[in-house]
Design a protein around this motif. Sequence first.
Motif, PDB file in Angstrom:
ATOM      1  N   ASP A 123       0.825  -1.197   0.000  1.00 44.61           N
ATOM      2  CA  ASP A 123       0.000   0.000   0.000  1.00 44.61           C
ATOM      3  C   ASP A 123       0.868   1.261   0.000  1.00 44.61           C
ATOM      4  N   ASP A 124       0.243   2.388  -0.142  1.00 42.19           N
ATOM      5  CA  ASP A 124       0.942   3.618  -0.513  1.00 42.19           C
ATOM      6  C   ASP A 124       1.733   4.332   0.569  1.00 42.19           C
ATOM      7  N   PHE A 125       2.167   3.622   1.591  1.00 48.27           N
ATOM      8  CA  PHE A 125       3.052   4.214   2.591  1.00 48.27           C
ATOM      9  C   PHE A 125       4.488   3.697   2.427  1.00 48.27           C
ATOM     10  N   PHE A 126       4.799   3.151   1.274  1.00 43.38           N
ATOM     11  CA  PHE A 126       6.125   2.603   1.010  1.00 43.38           C
ATOM     12  C   PHE A 126       7.040   3.719   0.503  1.00 43.38           C
ATOM     13  N   PHE A 127       7.527   4.505   1.443  1.00 42.50           N
ATOM     14  CA  PHE A 127       8.444   5.598   1.157  1.00 42.50           C
ATOM     15  C   PHE A 127       9.239   5.870   2.421  1.00 42.50           C
ATOM     16  N   THR A 128      10.223   6.733   2.303  1.00 41.56           N
ATOM     17  CA  THR A 128      10.959   7.155   3.484  1.00 41.56           C
ATOM     18  C   THR A 128      11.193   8.649   3.431  1.00 41.56           C
ATOM     19  N   GLN A 129      11.082   9.264   4.562  1.00 41.79           N
ATOM     20  CA  GLN A 129      11.474  10.657   4.745  1.00 41.79           C
ATOM     21  C   GLN A 129      12.168  10.815   6.083  1.00 41.79           C
ATOM     22  N   CYS A 130      12.504   9.672   6.691  1.00 38.78           N
ATOM     23  CA  CYS A 130      13.153   9.674   8.000  1.00 38.78           C
ATOM     24  C   CYS A 130      14.504  10.392   7.914  1.00 38.78           C
ATOM     25  N   MET A 131      14.795  11.174   8.938  1.00 36.94           N
ATOM     26  CA  MET A 131      16.067  11.892   9.026  1.00 36.94           C
ATOM     27  C   MET A 131      16.689  11.682  10.399  1.00 36.94           C
ATOM     28  N   CYS A 132      16.516  10.458  10.930  1.00 33.17           N
ATOM     29  CA  CYS A 132      17.068  10.149  12.244  1.00 33.17           C
ATOM     30  C   CYS A 132      18.598  10.075  12.167  1.00 33.17           C
ATOM     31  N   GLN A 133      19.222   9.899  13.301  1.00 35.16           N
ATOM     32  CA  GLN A 133      20.684   9.840  13.350  1.00 35.16           C
ATOM     33  C   GLN A 133      21.233   8.665  12.542  1.00 35.16           C
TER      34      GLN A 133
END
Length: 183
Positions: A123-133
């Motif tokens: 489903d359509d949440f297959f992305f990344t925008q995480c900017m964790c350490q």
Amino acid sequence: MHYKNFKTVTYCVAAWVNRVTEEQLRKDADFFQKYVKLDKIYLETYRDEFAEREKLEMVKRVIAEYGIEVSGGITTVTPALNESDKKRQRLFNTFCYCNEPMRARLKEVSEYTASMFDEFIIDDFFFTQCMCQDCIREKGNRSWKEFRLAKMLEVSENLIIKPAKKINPKVKIIIKYPNWRES
């Protein structure tokens, strides 16, 4: 197929699968077949929680009696798996693909889904925008675009496709890209 120019399809989330009874499912299926004439259902195996295998099997069995095609579904969102995950800035609780427990969970989800279905949709949440350490460290000197493109390719191959194909060599995987309103 019920209609000449299109198929009717719906998506059932894991939480619904876990709580639906056979009686309610038959009532809902009767309604949908009378008024909508469903051709296909995607049964979600994971979204923050796993759908129970026994419940998935029951829904698959009942839906097949109605002549409705059934495939699997995955939504790549997960709650924090430990205390440090709570500090990650993840839009919609999408996975952080640099986090080893989350990577292991995604692989497990892919294997679980492939064990039950010959086809599944992501489903359509297959992305990344995480900017964790962890992401910043792994990104290094690359741009966020370069890093994320490479990361999503690696994740697709090593955590979804290969594990699924190892469990079920004939599995087909569909990616549903976000189709959210511009607003």
